[in-house]
Every structure is written in structure tokens, then in C-alpha cells.
Design a protein around this motif. Structure first.
Motif, PDB file in Angstrom:
ATOM      1  N   CYS A 224       0.875  -1.220  -0.198  1.00 42.92           N
ATOM      2  CA  CYS A 224      -0.055  -0.053  -0.042  1.00 42.92           C
ATOM      3  C   CYS A 224       0.788   1.246  -0.099  1.00 42.92           C
ATOM      4  N   ASP A 225       1.889   1.274   0.801  1.00 44.90           N
ATOM      5  CA  ASP A 225       2.777   2.452   0.681  1.00 44.90           C
ATOM      6  C   ASP A 225       3.481   2.625  -0.633  1.00 44.90           C
ATOM      7  N   ILE A 226       4.072   1.620  -1.128  1.00 47.06           N
ATOM      8  CA  ILE A 226       4.457   1.608  -2.391  1.00 47.06           C
ATOM      9  C   ILE A 226       3.613   2.324  -3.519  1.00 47.06           C
ATOM     10  N   LEU A 227       2.207   1.641  -3.623  1.00 46.93           N
ATOM     11  CA  LEU A 227       1.212   2.165  -4.255  1.00 46.93           C
ATOM     12  C   LEU A 227       0.773   3.522  -3.937  1.00 46.93           C
ATOM     13  N   LEU A 228       0.734   4.116  -2.848  1.00 51.03           N
ATOM     14  CA  LEU A 228       0.215   5.421  -2.510  1.00 51.03           C
ATOM     15  C   LEU A 228       1.380   6.505  -2.835  1.00 51.03           C
ATOM     16  N   GLY A 229       2.837   5.857  -2.931  1.00 51.07           N
ATOM     17  CA  GLY A 229       4.012   6.741  -3.220  1.00 51.07           C
ATOM     18  C   GLY A 229       4.041   6.679  -4.724  1.00 51.07           C
ATOM     19  N   CYS A 230       3.205   6.009  -5.525  1.00 50.10           N
ATOM     20  CA  CYS A 230       3.638   5.946  -6.995  1.00 50.10           C
ATOM     21  C   CYS A 230       3.392   7.449  -7.639  1.00 50.10           C
ATOM     22  N   ARG A 231       4.317   7.842  -8.233  1.00 53.46           N
ATOM     23  CA  ARG A 231       4.392   9.243  -9.016  1.00 53.46           C
ATOM     24  C   ARG A 231       3.851   8.951 -10.573  1.00 53.46           C
ATOM     25  N   GLY A 232       3.826   7.818 -10.852  1.00 51.63           N
ATOM     26  CA  GLY A 232       3.255   7.709 -12.287  1.00 51.63           C
ATOM     27  C   GLY A 232       2.005   6.735 -12.240  1.00 51.63           C
ATOM     28  N   ARG A 233       1.960   5.751 -13.202  1.00 56.23           N
ATOM     29  CA  ARG A 233       0.614   4.806 -13.171  1.00 56.23           C
ATOM     30  C   ARG A 233       0.985   3.328 -12.347  1.00 56.23           C
ATOM     31  N   VAL A 234       0.096   2.898 -12.193  1.00 55.34           N
ATOM     32  CA  VAL A 234       0.254   1.302 -11.814  1.00 55.34           C
ATOM     33  C   VAL A 234      -0.064   0.503 -12.979  1.00 55.34           C
ATOM     34  N   ILE A 235       0.779  -0.437 -13.192  1.00 58.89           N
ATOM     35  CA  ILE A 235       0.869  -1.125 -14.389  1.00 58.89           C
ATOM     36  C   ILE A 235       0.546  -2.774 -14.135  1.00 58.89           C
ATOM     37  N   VAL A 236      -0.570  -3.375 -14.300  1.00 60.40           N
ATOM     38  CA  VAL A 236      -0.680  -4.579 -13.713  1.00 60.40           C
ATOM     39  C   VAL A 236      -0.668  -5.772 -14.793  1.00 60.40           C
ATOM     40  N   THR A 237       0.238  -6.990 -14.846  1.00 64.33           N
ATOM     41  CA  THR A 237       0.266  -7.710 -15.827  1.00 64.33           C
ATOM     42  C   THR A 237       0.298  -9.333 -15.182  1.00 64.33           C
ATOM     43  N   GLY A 238       0.106 -10.045 -16.413  1.00 61.14           N
ATOM     44  CA  GLY A 238      -0.096 -11.436 -15.987  1.00 61.14           C
ATOM     45  C   GLY A 238      -0.253 -12.258 -17.266  1.00 61.14           C
ATOM     46  N   MET A 239      -0.010 -13.620 -17.270  1.00 63.01           N
ATOM     47  CA  MET A 239      -0.417 -14.408 -18.438  1.00 63.01           C
ATOM     48  C   MET A 239      -1.605 -15.239 -17.936  1.00 63.01           C
ATOM     49  N   GLY A 240      -2.264 -15.705 -19.421  1.00 59.29           N
ATOM     50  CA  GLY A 240      -3.436 -16.592 -19.189  1.00 59.29           C
ATOM     51  C   GLY A 240      -4.506 -15.912 -18.427  1.00 59.29           C
ATOM     52  N   LYS A 241      -5.085 -16.870 -17.360  1.00 60.43           N
ATOM     53  CA  LYS A 241      -5.934 -16.804 -16.420  1.00 60.43           C
ATOM     54  C   LYS A 241      -5.546 -15.631 -15.524  1.00 60.43           C
ATOM     55  N   SER A 242      -4.273 -15.750 -15.098  1.00 63.77           N
ATOM     56  CA  SER A 242      -3.661 -14.371 -14.138  1.00 63.77           C
ATOM     57  C   SER A 242      -3.848 -13.310 -14.885  1.00 63.77           C
ATOM     58  N   GLY A 243      -3.770 -13.297 -16.356  1.00 64.09           N
ATOM     59  CA  GLY A 243      -3.883 -11.840 -17.070  1.00 64.09           C
ATOM     60  C   GLY A 243      -5.287 -11.339 -16.989  1.00 64.09           C
ATOM     61  N   HIS A 244      -6.414 -12.407 -17.024  1.00 67.34           N
ATOM     62  CA  HIS A 244      -7.632 -11.871 -16.836  1.00 67.34           C
ATOM     63  C   HIS A 244      -7.989 -11.437 -15.483  1.00 67.34           C
ATOM     64  N   ILE A 245      -7.370 -11.705 -14.541  1.00 69.21           N
ATOM     65  CA  ILE A 245      -7.631 -11.154 -13.178  1.00 69.21           C
ATOM     66  C   ILE A 245      -6.946  -9.663 -13.062  1.00 69.21           C
TER      67      ILE A 245
END
Length: 309
Positions: free
Chosen positions: A21-42
Motif C-alpha cells: 500500500c505504501d509503495i502504491l500510495l507513493g507512486c508518481r506515475g501509473r500502476v501497471i498490472v500484468t499477468g499471463m493466461g487466467k492471471s492476465g484476466h484477473i
């Protein structure tokens, strides 16, 4: 089995979750979420939830990232990578590149000793004892826990940012909540020459022509200076006809309802609708605060057409 896996997650909300949470709150840019297959859908769903609750985020396919889409990621960004094994090739290949760029890395895996988990700035354990699949193969329980962990992060960030229902509406302008929290009376009211208006000396017969022409089933009554004196509605008309008044000689000053309900143009349309419901009326005359100068008329049909009612 999936419910049990989700229940088990509660015991894992601790220091690593706080760090994420601390890392995300301190993010100065965007949050990029990644994953393959079913993890990618999530991952896509988690990115969408973050974006709609005050944390700018989008999904990047790890395979495409190796073929040009790494250009979407900067050193100011935070990457959340999902992989139950923590060893999926397309994601692991990105790790040295992410380190070189300087982007922070969070991971959801079912293996705290995996390559992905060990390379992360914060690792969240979403592992399950067994999948709900009878073969213990198809991602079922593991994708459910990853989804729930993503929601938990999003809601923790929402609360930490003080994200409000109105903020939510700006991210959902096409939804019902967005309309209720964004549309104001001024956006919907009938204005100018479309406002049905007669004077206190106008006869009932002439007033009926004005009501019919403007199509709202009512008319505002004004004095010689054009300031609001009262309102005449279809209900008042029924009462006048029951009393057998002479429609050609009876003036609106004799029939109008004094002290009509009014609203300001700057209030929410949903608030105006509540006033109509409580007062059991179908229209509101819109005036500036503490003023009898008419700015418009809001009718129930305007709210219906806007999707408010």
C-alpha cells in the motif's frame, strides 16, 4: 474450496500488505498490472478496479511487453505482476528490464520462494492448498484469491486517499451513480421562452393555452415585474373545474397556489427529485437563492429522460 481459500487470505494481511500500500500510495506515475493466461484476466480486472477508485492503472500483456509495450512503463510507475507459480516465462523475462527502468515491483504469487516473489519490492502470498478444479489443475481457487487480494489493495488505497462517492462518479459518468452525483438542475431544466409563464391577471382560458403550448402541465404565475407569485398545475385545474369557475373571467391570481416549491439551479438533480417525491409534485420552479426571479422549470420527465428517476 474457493470460499475457504479466500477466508485463509485474512491471516496474510500484514506487513507485506502495508508495504504494498505504501509503495502504491507513493507512486508518481501509473500502476501497471500484468499477468499471463487466467492471471492476465484477473490482472485486467484489478487494473480496472484500481483506475475506477482513484489509482490510475492499466493492464500490459507480458508477451506484448517484450515486443514493444515496455515503452508504456517508466521509472515512476509501479508494476503489479500476477503468477501463481511465480515462474511463468513471459513475466520473469521482464524482471531485469523492470529493475533497469527503476519501476517498483509488487507481486501476487502462490510461491514465496519463486523467482518473481524474490525479485519483488513487496510480495503478497495468494497461494492455495488446492484448486477447486477436480483435477487440481485449472486456475480456480488461485485466481479467486488473487482477485480478492487485488480488491483489498484497491479498497485500502481508496480509503487512504479519502476517495468519495463524487470522485467515483467522475470515473463512472455513464452509470446511474454518475448521473445522480454529477447532473445538476441547471443541466436539465427548461429555460427561456420554454418556461410556461402567465401573470396574475391572466384569465384561466388564456393560461390553459400557455400550459398546453409549453407541455409541462403547469405554469408559473408572475407579477407585473416578472417575479414569481405562484404556480398553477393540472391539479389546480381539476379543482377549478370542479368548482365550476368561469374560465374566461377568473384570473390566475384567484386560482394559483402561492408559495410554490422552488429549487436553486446549482443543486443536484437527484436532490431536486427527492424534493418532488416528498412534496408529491411533478415540477419545480427554479430560482436563484432568496430570489423570486425565475431561471427555469424542472419537470419529472426531465429527470426520467436523464435516467435520474
Amino acid at each position: 474450496m474457493e470460499a475457504a481459500a479466500v477466508t485463509e487470505l485474512e491471516s496474510r494481511i500484514g506487513e507485506a500488505f502495508d508495504r504494498a500500500c505504501d509503495i502504491l500510495l507513493g507512486c508518481r506515475g501509473r500502476v501497471i498490472v500484468t499477468g499471463m493466461g487466467k492471471s492476465g484476466h484477473i490482472a485486467r480486472k484489478i487494473a480496472a478496479t484500481l483506475a475506477s477508485t482513484g489509482t490510475p492503472a492499466f493492464f500490459v500483456h507480458p508477451g506484448e511487453a517484450s515486443h514493444g509495450d515496455m515503452g508504456m512503463i517508466t521509472g515512476d510507475d509501479v508494476v503489479i505482476a500476477l503468477s501463481n507459480s511465480g515462474e511463468v516465462g513471459e513475466v520473469v523475462t521482464l524482471l531485469p528490464l523492470l529493475k533497469r527502468i527503476g519501476a517498483a515491483l509488487l507481486s501476487f504469487t502462490g510461491n514465496p520462494d519463486s523467482t518473481l516473489a524474490l525479485a519483488s519490492d513487496a510480495h503478497l502470498d495468494t497461494g492455495v492448498e488446492t484448486e477447486a478444479c477436480p483435477l487440481n489443475l485449472a486456475p480456480t481457487s488461485s485466481t479467486t484469491t488473487a482477485l480478492v487480494m487485488g480488491d483489498a489493495l484497491a479498497i485500502a488505497l481508496l480509503e487512504a486517499r479519502g476517495f468519495t462517492a463524487e470522485d467515483f462518479a467522475f470515473s463512472h459518468p455513464g452509470g446511474t451513480l454518475g448521473k445522480k452525483l454529477l447532473l445538476k438542475v441547471a443541466d436539465l431544466m427548461q429555460t427561456g421562452d420554454a418556461i410556461p409563464t402567465v401573470t396574475t391577471t391572466t384569465s384561466l382560458s388564456d393560461a390553459l393555452l400557455e400550459i398546453s403550448a409549453k407541455g409541462l402541465g403547469m405554469t408559473a404565475i408572475v407579477d407585473s415585474d416578472g417575479l414569481l407569485e405562484g404556480v398553477f398545475t393540472d391539479g389546480d385545474l381539476r379543482r377549478a373545474l370542479d368548482a365550476r369557475v368561469d374560465i374566461t373571467t377568473t384570473s390566475m391570481g384567484e386560482l394559483m397556489h402561492r408559495n410554490p416549491k422552488t429549487a436553486a439551479p446549482g443543486i443536484l438533480a437527484a436532490e431536486a427529485m427527492k424534493t418532488m417525491e416528498e412534496s408529491e409534485i411533478t415540477s419545480l420552479i427554479i430560482t436563484d437563492n432568496n430570489s423570486r426571479e425565475i431561471r427555469g422549470v424542472l419537470h419529472l420527465m426531465h429527470l426520467l429522460h436523464a435516467g435520474i428517476a
